[in-house]
Write a protein that holds these residues in place. Structure first.
Motif, PDB file in Angstrom:
ATOM      1  N   MET A 188       0.848  -1.201   0.000  1.00  0.00           N
ATOM      2  CA  MET A 188       0.000   0.000   0.000  1.00  0.00           C
ATOM      3  C   MET A 188       0.882   1.249   0.000  1.00  0.00           C
ATOM      4  N   PRO A 189       0.712   2.118  -0.997  1.00  0.00           N
ATOM      5  CA  PRO A 189       1.547   3.325  -1.043  1.00  0.00           C
ATOM      6  C   PRO A 189       1.226   4.267   0.126  1.00  0.00           C
ATOM      7  N   ARG A 190       2.026   5.300   0.287  1.00  0.00           N
ATOM      8  CA  ARG A 190       1.853   6.243   1.401  1.00  0.00           C
ATOM      9  C   ARG A 190       1.667   7.679   0.948  1.00  0.00           C
ATOM     10  N   LEU A 191       1.768   7.916  -0.372  1.00  0.00           N
ATOM     11  CA  LEU A 191       1.668   9.284  -0.881  1.00  0.00           C
ATOM     12  C   LEU A 191       0.551   9.379  -1.913  1.00  0.00           C
ATOM     13  N   ALA A 226      -5.915  13.847  10.957  1.00  0.00           N
ATOM     14  CA  ALA A 226      -4.695  13.805  10.145  1.00  0.00           C
ATOM     15  C   ALA A 226      -3.487  14.351  10.909  1.00  0.00           C
ATOM     16  N   ALA A 227      -3.605  14.443  12.224  1.00  0.00           N
ATOM     17  CA  ALA A 227      -2.536  15.077  13.008  1.00  0.00           C
ATOM     18  C   ALA A 227      -1.197  14.357  12.855  1.00  0.00           C
ATOM     19  N   HIS A 228      -1.237  13.059  12.601  1.00  0.00           N
ATOM     20  CA  HIS A 228      -0.002  12.262  12.537  1.00  0.00           C
ATOM     21  C   HIS A 228       0.650  12.307  11.168  1.00  0.00           C
ATOM     22  N   VAL A 230     -10.334  11.281   1.108  1.00  0.00           N
ATOM     23  CA  VAL A 230      -9.268  11.755   2.005  1.00  0.00           C
ATOM     24  C   VAL A 230      -9.334  11.014   3.342  1.00  0.00           C
ATOM     25  N   TYR A 231     -10.543  10.841   3.845  1.00  0.00           N
ATOM     26  CA  TYR A 231     -10.678  10.109   5.110  1.00  0.00           C
ATOM     27  C   TYR A 231     -10.183   8.668   4.950  1.00  0.00           C
ATOM     28  N   GLY A 232     -10.523   8.063   3.813  1.00  0.00           N
ATOM     29  CA  GLY A 232     -10.066   6.694   3.542  1.00  0.00           C
ATOM     30  C   GLY A 232      -8.549   6.615   3.495  1.00  0.00           C
ATOM     31  N   LEU A 233      -7.915   7.603   2.877  1.00  0.00           N
ATOM     32  CA  LEU A 233      -6.442   7.613   2.781  1.00  0.00           C
ATOM     33  C   LEU A 233      -5.811   7.801   4.165  1.00  0.00           C
ATOM     34  N   ILE A 234      -6.411   8.670   4.966  1.00  0.00           N
ATOM     35  CA  ILE A 234      -5.901   8.885   6.328  1.00  0.00           C
ATOM     36  C   ILE A 234      -5.976   7.565   7.096  1.00  0.00           C
TER      37      ILE A 234
END
Ligand code: NDP
Length: 339
Positions: free
Chosen positions: A119-122, A168-170, A136-140
């Motif tokens: 799974m990519p991270r960017l 998304a604080a982390h 966006v929520y799914g990616l977070i």
């Protein structure tokens, strides 16, 4: 009494969700009718009030109401609250609960697009409407470390980023102005591109010029069609997928919420394929690109099941319908878009 489920949007003509959900009700012998309610924003509150009556099992909410409906319901699920967007309503007595099953649909679509790769991270996300919020929520939630959002109206992207501040604080979640040079620079650094704008819905347009697409991206267009973006990306060598998987799985999750029963995925996928084959437009429209120009969607090469495209590039996650053994749509005008 025949129960009613409605799709509220503007426009909603000839919805693909209608074909998919009605087939599911019929398959399981549930006495329910799926109706399309075309309601402009000014009529949304009255439409939602009507849904509180006993005859309604619930509703779907689509473009452009997913965010506007939030203050009109009595309770939000965690996902609807987290995204600030609602695509499904259920009834508890005369109270309405807002859900967001797009989040689940997006997760299945992303997993399928990524296939057997790590799974990519960017990621880069285009758009900041209700659909983009689920993305966006799914990616977070998936653990992405950097997500950059571009939107025509920057303030809306900034508002969305602010909304996700805490969840998304982390990680790094940023809104950036829609300038091709900035998008190009971000694409060069990223692995996943998601189009959550409605560009391509009303015409054969792409949000991005083909020249700025790097060859090794995973590209997901939420539109249920072989959009220009997907054709350009496939030609550039990217792995691409349209919004069909997301549409099917958000619909399946909604069906279960209304009925308490597992969704007949195969039947729903077949109904989608059939509607698509007959050129039915989705609730959210259908691009008008010439089918002759279009590259057939295939399976992701990365999943090891892929078939090469005309251009020889790897492209397109398999549709749920074709994955479950139902024929892929191939008829004239068989290129509709999402929900
Ligand atoms: P919204 O109306 O909430 O948002 C539309 C988005 O598209 C906004 O970001 C808007 O930008 C942008 N946009 C629209 N027209 C243009 C344009 N001409 N140029 C640049 N940007 C534009 O819609 P949704 O988020 O609900 O849906 C967006 C798309 O995602 C739809 O096409 C829908 O079909 C698809 N979708 C598919 C799903 C599926 O299951 N496959 C699920 C959810 C959505 P701005 O804010 O600047 O106006």
């Amino acid at each position: 009494m025949t129960k009613r489920v409605v799709l509220i949007g503007h426009p909603v003509a000839h919805s693909l969700s209608g074909a998919m959900q009605q087939a599911a009700f019929d398959e399981l012998g549930i006495e329910a009718r799926y109706e399309l309610w075309d309601r402009p924003p000014i009529e949304l509150a009255d439409a939602v009030t009507e849904l509180r009556e006993d005859e309604f099992l619930g509703a779907n909410v689509t473009i452009p109401h997913k965010e506007r409906v939030v203050p009109l319901v009595d309770r939000l699920t965690d996902e609807a609250h987290a995204t600030g967007a609602v695509n499904t309503l259920t009834r508890e007595g005369h109270k309405l609960v807002g859900h967001n099953t797009d989040v689940e649909g997006f997760k299945v679509a992303l997993d399928k697009l990524v296939g057997r790769q790590k799974m990519p991270r960017l990621a880069v996300v285009l758009g900041s409407g209700g659909g983009a919020r689920a993305v966006v929520y799914g990616l977070i939630r998936e653990g992405f470390q950097r997500v950059v959002v571009f939107n025509r109206h920057l303030h809306r992207a900034e508002g969305m980023v602010k909304h996700f501040n805490r969840s998304a604080a982390h990680m790094e979640l940023r809104a950036m102005p829609w300038h091709e040079s900035i998008i190009e620079a971000e694409l060069a650094k990223t692995k996943v591109l998601v189009n959550a704008t409605s560009i391509g819905l009303d015409g054969d347009e792409s949000p991005l010029p083909a020249e700025i697409l790097p060859p090794d991206l995973l590209v997901l267009d939420l539109l249920y069609a072989r959009t220009r973006l997907l054709r350009d990306a496939a030609a550039a060598g990217c792995t691409v997928s349209d919004g069909e998987t997301m549409l099917l799985h958000q619909g399946a999750a909604a069906f279960t919420l209304w009925t308490g029963q597992p969704a007949p995925l195969e039947t729903m996928g077949a109904a989608l394929a059939e509607a698509r084959a007959h050129g039915v437009r989705s609730a959210e429209g259908e691009p008008t690109g010439s089918p002759a120009d279009e590259v057939p969607m295939a399976e992701t090469a990365s999943s090891g099941e892929g078939t090469p495209s005309k251009s020889g590039s790897s492209e397109a996650a398999p549709s749920e319908a074709s994955a479950s053994g139902t024929p892929a749509a191939g008829g004239a005008g068989a290129e509709p878009s999402s929900s």
